[in-house]
Scaffold this active site. Structure first.
Site, PDB file in Angstrom:
ATOM      1  N   CYS A  94      92.276  52.690   9.831  1.00  0.00           N
ATOM      2  CA  CYS A  94      93.473  53.532   9.878  1.00  0.00           C
ATOM      3  C   CYS A  94      94.471  53.095  10.957  1.00  0.00           C
ATOM      4  O   CYS A  94      95.152  52.095  10.767  1.00  0.00           O
ATOM      5  CB  CYS A  94      93.051  54.989  10.015  1.00  0.00           C
ATOM      6  SG  CYS A  94      94.336  56.138   9.544  1.00  0.00           S
ATOM      7  N   ARG A 128     101.115  63.949   4.528  1.00  0.00           N
ATOM      8  CA  ARG A 128      99.960  63.098   4.826  1.00  0.00           C
ATOM      9  C   ARG A 128      99.079  62.909   3.594  1.00  0.00           C
ATOM     10  O   ARG A 128      99.024  63.787   2.728  1.00  0.00           O
ATOM     11  CB  ARG A 128      99.113  63.723   5.944  1.00  0.00           C
ATOM     12  CG  ARG A 128      99.885  64.039   7.205  1.00  0.00           C
ATOM     13  CD  ARG A 128      98.970  64.582   8.290  1.00  0.00           C
ATOM     14  NE  ARG A 128      98.105  63.552   8.839  1.00  0.00           N
ATOM     15  CZ  ARG A 128      98.475  62.685   9.777  1.00  0.00           C
ATOM     16  NH1 ARG A 128      99.691  62.727  10.289  1.00  0.00           N
ATOM     17  NH2 ARG A 128      97.635  61.785  10.222  1.00  0.00           N
ATOM     18  N   HIS A 191      87.753  56.582   7.028  1.00  0.00           N
ATOM     19  CA  HIS A 191      87.047  57.072   8.217  1.00  0.00           C
ATOM     20  C   HIS A 191      85.687  57.598   7.772  1.00  0.00           C
ATOM     21  O   HIS A 191      85.349  57.572   6.606  1.00  0.00           O
ATOM     22  CB  HIS A 191      87.781  58.270   8.821  1.00  0.00           C
ATOM     23  CG  HIS A 191      89.137  58.008   9.340  1.00  0.00           C
ATOM     24  ND1 HIS A 191      89.375  57.407  10.544  1.00  0.00           N
ATOM     25  CD2 HIS A 191      90.356  58.327   8.837  1.00  0.00           C
ATOM     26  CE1 HIS A 191      90.685  57.369  10.767  1.00  0.00           C
ATOM     27  NE2 HIS A 191      91.303  57.904   9.743  1.00  0.00           N
TER      28      HIS A 191
HETATM   29  N1  GLN Z   1      98.671  57.707  13.073  1.00  0.00           N
HETATM   30  C1  GLN Z   1      98.426  57.087  11.844  1.00  0.00           C
HETATM   31  C2  GLN Z   1      98.931  57.818  10.635  1.00  0.00           C
HETATM   32  O1  GLN Z   1      98.889  59.042  10.548  1.00  0.00           O
HETATM   33  C3  GLN Z   1      96.943  56.841  11.756  1.00  0.00           C
HETATM   34  C4  GLN Z   1      96.125  58.076  11.607  1.00  0.00           C
HETATM   35  C5  GLN Z   1      94.662  57.780  11.620  1.00  0.00           C
HETATM   36  O2  GLN Z   1      94.216  56.823  12.241  1.00  0.00           O
HETATM   37  N2  GLN Z   1      93.911  58.659  10.988  1.00  0.00           N
HETATM   38  O3  GLN Z   1      99.371  57.159   9.746  1.00  0.00           O
END
Ligand code: GLN
Length: 239
Positions: A94, A128, A191
């Site tokens: 990520c 998101r 993740h």
């Molecule tokens: N900050 C990044 C995003 O939201 C990565 C988030 C994450 O590592 N889960 O795209």
């Protein structure tokens, strides 16, 4: 006795969300179960990266954490590109995946430079992408994890996707790709930690690290009943 395998954990404090430190623990444990020697080195802002690194692991982070480590990460760009060219194994999740690319521009317009190890760029958006995801790869079976990111990543010509994503998820929610690969460098949005539910992929990383050194190490099969069961349960729960 084979020389110890050196796992380098990048920015364990800043870049560790949704259990990504578990990837380091999984690799270490899979080596220990087989009686193979292993050393884990944490590298934080300002620390020297060990010369004998075999596998580099980086986890996810909030946009703010990426900003915090950004300058330090970019200052290592030349070294990271050289290590990638030399076949060092890397697994970047990520936020770390985004930073191995050329750049990440957050949804409010802040540009966080990357190191260009992977030919990808990332643009933040308001909404998101959140949920369990799995990716079927031709050679390492199913990778299972959880994603939560605002950054949408697009692959350039020199990056190959890790696999096909579930609908509406993955690198950008639209082109069906998940992650990116070049040489022994892997980036992914999974993740969870992904390696705890993707044992064949975990062993693939170890195998590649030994092969690069020219070590003929046979990885004895392990009982993967539990990780396989965890993977099945996660796949059955879309969110
Ligand atoms: N900050 C990044 C995003 O939201 C990565 C988030 C994450 O590592 N889960 O795209």
């Amino acid at each position: 006795m084979t020389r110890e395998l050196v796992l380098v954990h990048l920015y364990p404090r800043e870049m560790n969300i949704y259990g990504d430190t578990g990837n380091v623990l999984v690799l270490r444990k899979r080596l220990q179960w087989r009686g193979l020697p292993v050393r884990v080195e944490a590298v934080s802002v300002g620390d020297r990266l060990p010369d004998d690194a075999d596998i580099l692991l980086g986890g996810g982070g909030q946009d703010a954490a990426q900003g915090e480590i950004g300058a330090d990460f970019v200052s290592r760009g030349e070294q990271l590109r050289a290590l990638a060219d030399d076949g060092v194994v890397m697994l970047a999740i990520c936020g770390s995946f985004q930073m191995l690319g050329h750049e990440f521009v957050t949804h409010d317009g802040v540009r966080i430079a990357g190191v260009g190890v992977l030919d990808v760029v990332t643009r933040g958006q308001e909404q998101r992408l959140i949920g369990n995801n799995h990716v079927d790869t031709p050679d390492w079976g199913r990778l299972v994890g959880y994603e939560n990111h605002s950054g949408l990543t697009t692959l350039g010509a020199a990056a190959v996707p890790l696999g096909r994503s579930q609908h509406g998820r993955g690198n950008n929610g639209t082109d069906g790709t998940e992650g990116a690969v070049r040489d022994n460098v892997f980036g992914t949005y999974l993740h969870g930690p992904v390696l705890a539910k993707s044992p064949r992929f975990a062993d693939e990383l170890l195998r590649r690290a030994y092969a690069r050194r020219g070590d003929a190490v046979e990885l004895e099969p392990l009982d993967d009943t539990l990780p396989e069961q965890a993977a099945r349960v996660a796949v059955g729960r879309p969110r």
